[in-house]
Structures are given as C-alpha cells and as structure tokens.
Design an enzyme around this catalytic site. Structure first.
Site, short mmCIF file in Angstrom:
data_model
loop_
_atom_site.label_atom_id
_atom_site.label_comp_id
_atom_site.label_asym_id
_atom_site.label_seq_id
_atom_site.Cartn_x
_atom_site.Cartn_y
_atom_site.Cartn_z
N HIS A 160 0.47 -1.53 0.11
CA HIS A 160 -0.01 -0.08 0.14
C HIS A 160 0.99 1.36 -0.34
O HIS A 160 0.14 2.81 -0.04
CB HIS A 160 -0.55 0.33 1.14
CG HIS A 160 -2.17 -0.49 0.85
ND1 HIS A 160 -3.30 -1.08 0.83
CD2 HIS A 160 -1.46 -2.49 0.88
CE1 HIS A 160 -3.94 -1.81 0.68
NE2 HIS A 160 -2.94 -3.21 0.90
N ASP A 378 3.72 9.34 -0.86
CA ASP A 378 2.72 8.74 -0.62
C ASP A 378 2.11 7.89 -1.50
O ASP A 378 2.00 7.85 -3.01
CB ASP A 378 1.57 9.73 -0.43
CG ASP A 378 0.78 9.18 0.09
OD1 ASP A 378 0.36 7.93 0.74
OD2 ASP A 378 -0.04 10.45 1.24
P1 ADQ Z 1 -2.74 6.16 4.17
O1 ADQ Z 1 -1.45 7.18 5.27
O2 ADQ Z 1 -3.88 6.16 6.42
O3 ADQ Z 1 -3.18 5.09 3.82
P2 ADQ Z 1 -4.62 7.89 2.68
O4 ADQ Z 1 -4.74 7.03 1.79
O5 ADQ Z 1 -5.00 9.11 2.84
O6 ADQ Z 1 -3.00 7.86 4.15
O7 ADQ Z 1 -5.96 7.23 4.20
C1 ADQ Z 1 -6.20 8.06 4.74
C2 ADQ Z 1 -7.66 7.85 5.26
O8 ADQ Z 1 -8.10 8.27 6.51
C3 ADQ Z 1 -8.57 8.01 4.30
O9 ADQ Z 1 -9.59 7.69 4.09
C4 ADQ Z 1 -9.15 9.47 5.06
O10 ADQ Z 1 -10.54 9.41 4.44
C5 ADQ Z 1 -9.32 8.95 6.51
N1 ADQ Z 1 -9.03 9.96 7.83
C6 ADQ Z 1 -8.72 10.56 7.68
N2 ADQ Z 1 -8.36 11.80 8.48
C7 ADQ Z 1 -9.49 11.32 8.79
C8 ADQ Z 1 -10.48 12.06 10.24
N3 ADQ Z 1 -9.87 12.96 10.80
N4 ADQ Z 1 -11.47 10.95 10.80
C9 ADQ Z 1 -12.08 10.02 9.59
N5 ADQ Z 1 -11.05 9.66 8.73
C10 ADQ Z 1 -10.31 9.95 8.18
C11 ADQ Z 1 -1.94 4.36 3.22
C12 ADQ Z 1 -1.27 4.49 2.36
C13 ADQ Z 1 -1.65 5.69 1.87
C14 ADQ Z 1 -2.75 4.70 0.31
C15 ADQ Z 1 -3.73 4.21 1.36
C16 ADQ Z 1 -4.62 2.63 0.48
O11 ADQ Z 1 0.41 5.37 2.82
O12 ADQ Z 1 -0.67 6.31 -0.21
O13 ADQ Z 1 -3.88 5.69 -0.39
O14 ADQ Z 1 -2.90 3.32 2.15
O15 ADQ Z 1 -3.98 1.99 0.23
#
Ligand code: ADQ
Length: 481
Positions: A160, A378
């Site tokens: 991921h 990312d």
């Molecule tokens: P993350 O590093 O966690 O994931 P991301 O893909 O942006 O990063 O996902 C974060 C998730 O958390 C989003 O769905 C967002 O809506 C949710 N979120 C953030 N802040 C929040 C809050 N305050 N309350 C509720 N929800 C919140 C890892 C990798 C990424 C990759 C994903 C999936 O680092 O690059 O895209 O896995 O493979």
C-alpha cells in the site's frame, strides 16, 4: 458452466470491519466486497496484546460466508514488530526518509518471528484452490513462510505504500532477504508504475534478475508478476455520503463561517476555505504545507482576512518520537502563523486532531474551495480521490496535489500539480486555485471525476484477483521452489 470463483483469504495487520455504512476506504471496501462475493477468511492481528505468544487464543467472528480471525501479539512483539521494525525501519525507508530510519538486529528478528507465527497459525485454515492475498509492509515474509510451511496454492501480495528507489532500499540490512521473500508470491502489486519499476530495478541490479514481457520478472528459478494496481475508493457511495444530512450540516456550518463578512473597516470579504485531511505523519508534508500557506499570505496579501486553512490531522503512532516531534513542530508553526497574521475577526490557520465520521468529512470536502494534498511521498492518497468524489458538480473545488503522491498519475488530468518541497510553488498553486474561474474548475473536476469513478476500490480488487486467479490456469508464475 462458469467455474465457481475461488475462496479468498485476505491477510492484513488490522482486520475488518466487513460492513459499515460509513466506510469508503480503499482496502476495507475492496476486500469486503470481494470477501462477501466469494466467501472467505480475513486474518490478522486482533489489536490486543497478551502474554501467550505462540499459543495465543484465536478469535473468530463470522458474518454470512466470511470469517474474520485474529490473534494477539505479545507486548514484546508489538514493540519489535509493529513499532520498531514496521514503523521505525520500513515506513521511513520506503517513504525516502533514511534520516529517520533506524535499523537494529533485535527488531528484525522479531519481525521475522511474527511473520512466521502468523503463517503457522494461518496454515490450518487454508484449502487447496484458495486465493491468498497478503497486504502491506507488515508481512513481507508471510508468503515465503507459507511456502515453507507447505502451502502450494496461489499467493498474492499488495504493497500500500511506495517501494522506494533501489539505492535507497538497499540501505536496509535485510533488503535482499525481503525481496527474495517477496518472490515467493505469484503476483506482487504496487500502487504505481514507479513503485513497480523500483522493485524490478532492485531485482535486476541487486539480485541478478531479468525483466521479462508482460510485467513479469525472473530471479533464479522464480518468475513472478509485478504490476501496478492503483487503489481507489467506492466513488458512488462517497458521492452519496457527501449529500447525506450529516455531511450537509457540516458543509453548511463551514459555508456559514466562510460567507461574506464585513471586516473592521467595513469592507466585504468573501472567505475561501482551504482544507487538508491527513493522518499526522511526516510523510504527508504538513509542515511544508503550513509554510506554503504562510507564503501565500506573504506574497498575495489580498488573501489576508479571506483565506482560511483548516487542517484535519488525527494523531497517529504518537508513541514514536518522530511523530511526537512532528506534532510539537506543527503546533508551534500554526501558532507562529496565526500570531503573525490573525486579526480580531479572522484566524488564518486551524488545526484539529480529532476524528470525523466519513460523512462529516465528505461535508467538509464539499465546503472547501481548495483541497491541499501535499505529501512528500505517498503510496496513493485516498483523500485526493475522496475530495473529488464529494464535490458539487455545479460549484466544484480545486485539488492541489503533490507530484509525489501515487494519486498524481491518475489525477494530473485535472489537479494543480505541485512540488511540496517548493514553498513558492505551493503558494502560487494556492493562489491559482483560489482565483480559478468556475468554468475552469468544472472542466478540471469533470476530468478527475472520470478517473475516480473508473479506478474504484472494487475495480482495484477485481483486477488484482483476476490476475492472481489467472496464474493457476496459465502458469504465469513458476511453481514454488
Ligand atoms: P494512509 O497513509 O492512511 O493510507 P490515505 O490514503 O490518505 O492515507 O487514507 C487515509 C484515510 O483516512 C482516508 O480515507 C481519510 O478519509 C481517512 N481520514 C483521515 N483523517 C480522518 C479523520 N479525521 N476522521 C476520519 N477519517 C479520516 C495508506 C497509504 C496510502 C494509501 C492507502 C490505501 O499510506 O498512500 O492510499 O494506505 O492503500
């Protein structure tokens, strides 16, 4: 008659939830759909610690045709496997932060032991013809451990987070062991083609492998498929969330805050909302983003009194020093920017560490004129995709996106691309976004919408599993040694 689909066995550090109206995250949506359709097992860590180690109790929850089975870690494993090796060695390394990566023999040993233990515990659950799909940097050795335990079926793996350049990855003492272990899988999935190329580059340069046709790579007697499968979101559901009553009440509250107001001089000022939503992680480029916003206020003073930057940053891995240090630095910088620019009726930067429901978050995205997504690295970044799905087609916001986010490959068609390290670039992009005419905003958003609604979580899961399923029939991977 069509062959029945094989049962799916998914392995990831955290398991579930299987059905939750509020969930639209990529991994959970993609896997839940596929598990429910095919039936199967989701296996991983319970999130708990206990002293039992090898014999720790197994907990299973069953929902319809899907079982979710978890085991505990010991306190020593939680520290050595999860905090030290996964999050102090692998996470910074794979995000190009060699300066933060710490390597030590003890955590390397515990990480391997946990992978071994999870494989041994999973083995009795596996049936011939299963599709086993292992997720993420916590389980690099799981595939080779399953092979050693005698499993001969199809094994897939998805990373991921980024796979860094070979020169960077080779700094990890166990780099050769890890990539050799990955070769036990039949299909190795990455978020982007850059990640795939880095992995294949490592196989060729460090292990004397050969790049073959059709995304295959050969190292010694192993041939595996290495391919990009960009993860997405459940775009349909997400756009429905964005008009739910909960989303709308959040949207309204923010729009209210942003409506035209008179300042102390009696002048009218339309407030424009910029949002950022990220776990509080150094890979997300939050500090650089704060500096970019400060530069906007310095270089484009017309935004003073008007632009409001709301950063939602839920705390993450706070037990680790690098994360605690980041929090202090962000709080200090936010205080500095507000101290420098705030007026009696305007606070330029608001940072909050609380969580929101997905619906509330969708409303926040919808209220924003600009979403600032500027990670230094990312894997994908689902926030960028969620922002696009949540927009009002009649008045869409603008996405400012880092060139170092995996999502950049699919969204460069409509976003404003920035180099997150370049403060002037971020400030200039913000100014362009804040002043973009409606017609251009609509045109750009349509292009991104198409990408987000095509490359969904369901599509990601189906295309990975179709590739893995085909391995058995076509023999694309060589038999495991
Ligand atoms: P993350 O590093 O966690 O994931 P991301 O893909 O942006 O990063 O996902 C974060 C998730 O958390 C989003 O769905 C967002 O809506 C949710 N979120 C953030 N802040 C929040 C809050 N305050 N309350 C509720 N929800 C919140 C890892 C990798 C990424 C990759 C994903 C999936 O680092 O690059 O895209 O896995 O493979």
């Amino acid at each position: 008659m069509a062959e029945p689909e094989s049962r799916l066995v998914a392995v990831s550090n955290r398991v579930g939830p299987l059905s939750d109206e509020g969930q639209a995250g990529g991994l959970v949506v993609g896997l839940s759909d596929a598990l429910k359709r095919r039936g199967g097992l989701w296996f991983g860590w319970s999130g708990e610690t206990s002293d039992e180690g090898t014999h720790s109790q197994e907990r299973t929850e069953v929902e319809g045709n899907v079982a979710m089975t978890t085991i505990d870690l010991t306190e020593e494993e939680l520290n050595g496997f999860y905090y030290d090796y996964a999050n102090r060695s692998l996470w910074p390394l794979l995000h190009y932060r060699l300066d933060l990566a710490e390597f030590d023999r003890a955590s390397d040993r515990i990480y391997r032991k946990v992978n071994h233990r999870f494989a041994v515990r999973l083995m009795p659950h596996l049936k011939e013809n299963d599709l086993v799909w292992v997720h993420d940097y916590h389980f690099f050795y799981m595939g080779s451990e399953l092979r050693q335990a005698g499993y001969n079926g199809r094994l897939g793996y998805f990373l991921h987070i980024p796979f860094c350049a070979p020169e960077v990855f080779s700094a990890l003492p166990a780099s050769h062991d890890i990539v050799r272990a990955l070769l036990a899988y039949d299909v190795i999935g990455f978020q982007t083609d850059t990640d795939r190329r880095n992995f294949v580059g490592f196989c060729v340069r460090e292990l004397g492998g050969r790049k073959l046709e059709d995304g295959r790579v050969e190292v010694g007697d192993r041939t595996v498929i290495a391919k990009a499968f960009p993860i997405g979101i459940d775009a349909e559901s997400y756009s429905r969330f964005a008009v739910s009553p909960e989303a709308s009440s959040h949207e309204e509250m923010l729009l209210d805050m942003s409506r035209d107001r008179r300042n102390l001089k009696g002048e009218e000022a339309e407030r424009k909302l910029i949002v950022g939503v990220d776990r509080m992680d150094y890979s997300k480029g939050l500090l650089e983003r704060f500096y970019g916003f400060e530069r906007l206020l310095e270089d484009y003073p017309e935004n003073r009194g008007c632009a409001i930057f709301l950063q939602v940053a839920p705390l993450s891995r706070s037990e680790l020093d690098a994360y605690a240090d980041l929090r202090s630095e962000l709080e200090r910088t936010a205080g500095h920017i507000n101290g420098r620019f705030a007026t009696l009726d305007w606070t330029p930067l608001q940072m909050m560490t609380r969580g929101f429901t997905r619906k509330a978050l969708a409303g926040i995205y919808r209220a924003a004129r600009v979403c600032l997504v500027t990670p230094l690295r990312d894997g994908m970044n689902l926030v960028a995709k969620e922002f696009v799905a949540a927009q009002d087609p009649e008045d869409p916001g603008v996405l400012v996106l880092s060139r170092f986010a995996g999502a950049h490959a699919e969204l460069e068609c409509g976003c404003i691309v920035v180099n997150p390290y370049n403060t002037d670039d971020v400030a200039g992009a913000l100014q362009t976004a804040l002043t973009m005419p409606l017609e251009e905003r609509k045109r750009r958003w349509e292009l991104m919408r198409e990408a987000v609604f095509t490359g969904t979580a369901q599509h990601w899961c189906q295309s990975f599993l179709a590739t893995l399923e085909a391995v058995g029939e076509a023999g694309a991977g060589s038999p495991p040694s």
